[in-house]
Design a protein around this motif. Structure first.
Motif, PDB file in Angstrom:
ATOM      1  N   GLU A   1      -2.912  14.203   1.334  1.00  0.00           N
ATOM      2  CA  GLU A   1      -3.892  13.109   1.637  1.00  0.00           C
ATOM      3  C   GLU A   1      -4.225  12.652   0.026  1.00  0.00           C
ATOM      4  N   PRO A   2      -4.288  11.418  -0.179  1.00  0.00           N
ATOM      5  CA  PRO A   2      -4.516  10.834  -1.500  1.00  0.00           C
ATOM      6  C   PRO A   2      -5.770  11.233  -1.932  1.00  0.00           C
TER       7      PRO A   2
ATOM      8  N   SER B   1       0.965   5.467  -0.254  1.00  0.00           N
ATOM      9  CA  SER B   1       0.237   6.828  -0.564  1.00  0.00           C
ATOM     10  C   SER B   1       1.195   7.900  -0.589  1.00  0.00           C
TER      11      SER B   1
ATOM     12  N   ARG C   1      -3.431   6.770  -3.684  1.00  0.00           N
ATOM     13  CA  ARG C   1      -3.330   5.608  -2.790  1.00  0.00           C
ATOM     14  C   ARG C   1      -3.175   4.148  -3.926  1.00  0.00           C
TER      15      ARG C   1
ATOM     16  N   ARG D   1      -1.262  11.647  -7.139  1.00  0.00           N
ATOM     17  CA  ARG D   1      -1.824  11.689  -5.720  1.00  0.00           C
ATOM     18  C   ARG D   1      -2.645  10.465  -5.514  1.00  0.00           C
TER      19      ARG D   1
ATOM     20  N   ARG E   1      -8.083   6.252  -5.370  1.00  0.00           N
ATOM     21  CA  ARG E   1      -7.484   4.847  -5.162  1.00  0.00           C
ATOM     22  C   ARG E   1      -7.372   4.044  -6.387  1.00  0.00           C
TER      23      ARG E   1
ATOM     24  N   ASP F   1       0.805  -1.194   0.128  1.00  0.00           N
ATOM     25  CA  ASP F   1       0.063  -0.148   0.018  1.00  0.00           C
ATOM     26  C   ASP F   1       0.906   1.284  -0.006  1.00  0.00           C
TER      27      ASP F   1
ATOM     28  N   VAL G   1       1.481   7.778  -7.606  1.00  0.00           N
ATOM     29  CA  VAL G   1       1.531   8.194  -6.287  1.00  0.00           C
ATOM     30  C   VAL G   1       1.878   9.606  -6.120  1.00  0.00           C
TER      31      VAL G   1
END
Length: 303
Positions: free
Chosen positions: A73-74, A68, A108, A106, A77, A66, A102
């Motif tokens: 803040e992502p 991020s 996750r 931006r 997804r 995972d 990422v």
């Protein structure tokens, strides 16, 4: 016309004999046996940790990474399913794409290091991938969910989306398929001509890798070859393919079947590009990555 850099890279792939690994069924079986004796690492490069918050969990026997954006803040997804003919682990070009998702999108990014063939077969892997996709969609938070797969990973990703649709009707915001391998029988009559120009892949080895991944299932089972599944009710698709890819036939057949089902598809075909070109350090690859970043941004805005 392909860029000078992409032509040089294709020539280098030919000169280094990259395609020998898939030249015969025996070569693939030897590679699988070598991997069983000395498994390759699927660990992310240390440099990714400088720009991403990284963690690892296990879903059954699958290590799942995972990543991020560090300190941010992502906004969306992503479930990213890597290629490698179902017999190879994550490698540096995969992690380079993940870094782009990422840092630039931006996002996750959830990355399963799924069990490889012959231990990992379609009947085992597709349900787990569908579970991961379902969990990511349900996790909520900012932005939508984008499903991305390249090569064999695109096949597993599409099969997982089909499986999830059958279970609950849920879908990600978009499905992005990079040089997808969708029919593991390698039986399309157009592949013979394409193979001669492909600097990376060959039919005989791919057919053997596909046989190992199919396990006890038939090659035309949608879990093995999602080209034979239904395309109704799927998320909008985006496909990237090149004309020097023996698997381009799968993309063209997908385009035909999606249109027949009335589904939505965004199409990118680059003249002269080899298999997996959006992962390569060439201008055409950068343009493809730019579009993928845009698609993630669009998914984030639509959520």
């Amino acid at each position: 016309m392909p860029s000078l850099r992409s032509r040089a890279l294709s020539a280098a792939l030919v000169a280094t004999g990259r395609r020998r690994r898939f030249a015969t069924a025996e070569a693939v079986r030897a590679a699988v046996a070598q991997a069983a004796r000395r498994p390759a690492s699927h660990l992310p490069p240390r440099s990714l940790g400088r720009v991403a918050e990284l963690s690892r969990t296990f879903v059954g026997a699958w290590p799942v990474y995972d990543a991020s954006p560090r300190g941010q803040e992502p906004v969306a997804r992503v479930l990213y399913v890597h290629g490698g003919a179902y017999i190879d682990e994550l490698v540096r070009p995969h992690w380079s794409l993940i870094r782009t998702l990422v840092t630039r999108a931006r996002a996750r990014v959830v990355v399963p290091a799924y069990v490889l063939a012959p231990r990992g077969t379609a009947d085992r892997n597709v349900p787990v991938a569908a579970d991961l996709l379902s969990g990511l969609i349900e996790s909520g938070g900012a932005g939508g969910t984008v499903l991305i797969g390249d090569s064999a990973g695109a096949g597993l990703a599409l099969a997982a989306a089909q499986r999830l649709r059958e279970r609950t009707g849920a879908q990600p915001s978009r499905i992005v398929l990079i040089s997808p391998w969708l029919d593991l029988s390698m039986s399309h009559p157009g592949q013979a001509a394409l193979e001669a120009a492909d600097p990376v892949l060959a039919r005989a080895g791919l057919a053997e890798a596909g046989r190992l991944y199919a396990g006890t299932l038939a090659a035309d089972d949608p879990r093995v070859s999602p080209l034979h599944g239904s395309f109704e009710g799927l998320a909008p698709l985006t496909v990237f393919t090149g004309t020097r890819d023996v698997l381009a036939t799968d993309s063209h057949e997908l385009r035909r079947r999606v249109a027949a089902a009335g589904a939505r598809l965004e199409w990118h075909e680059e003249p002269g590009m080899p298999h997996g070109y959006p992962l390569l350090p060439v201008p055409e690859g950068r343009a493809a990555r730019d579009r993928i970043v845009e698609l993630i941004g669009e998914a984030a805005d639509q959520d």
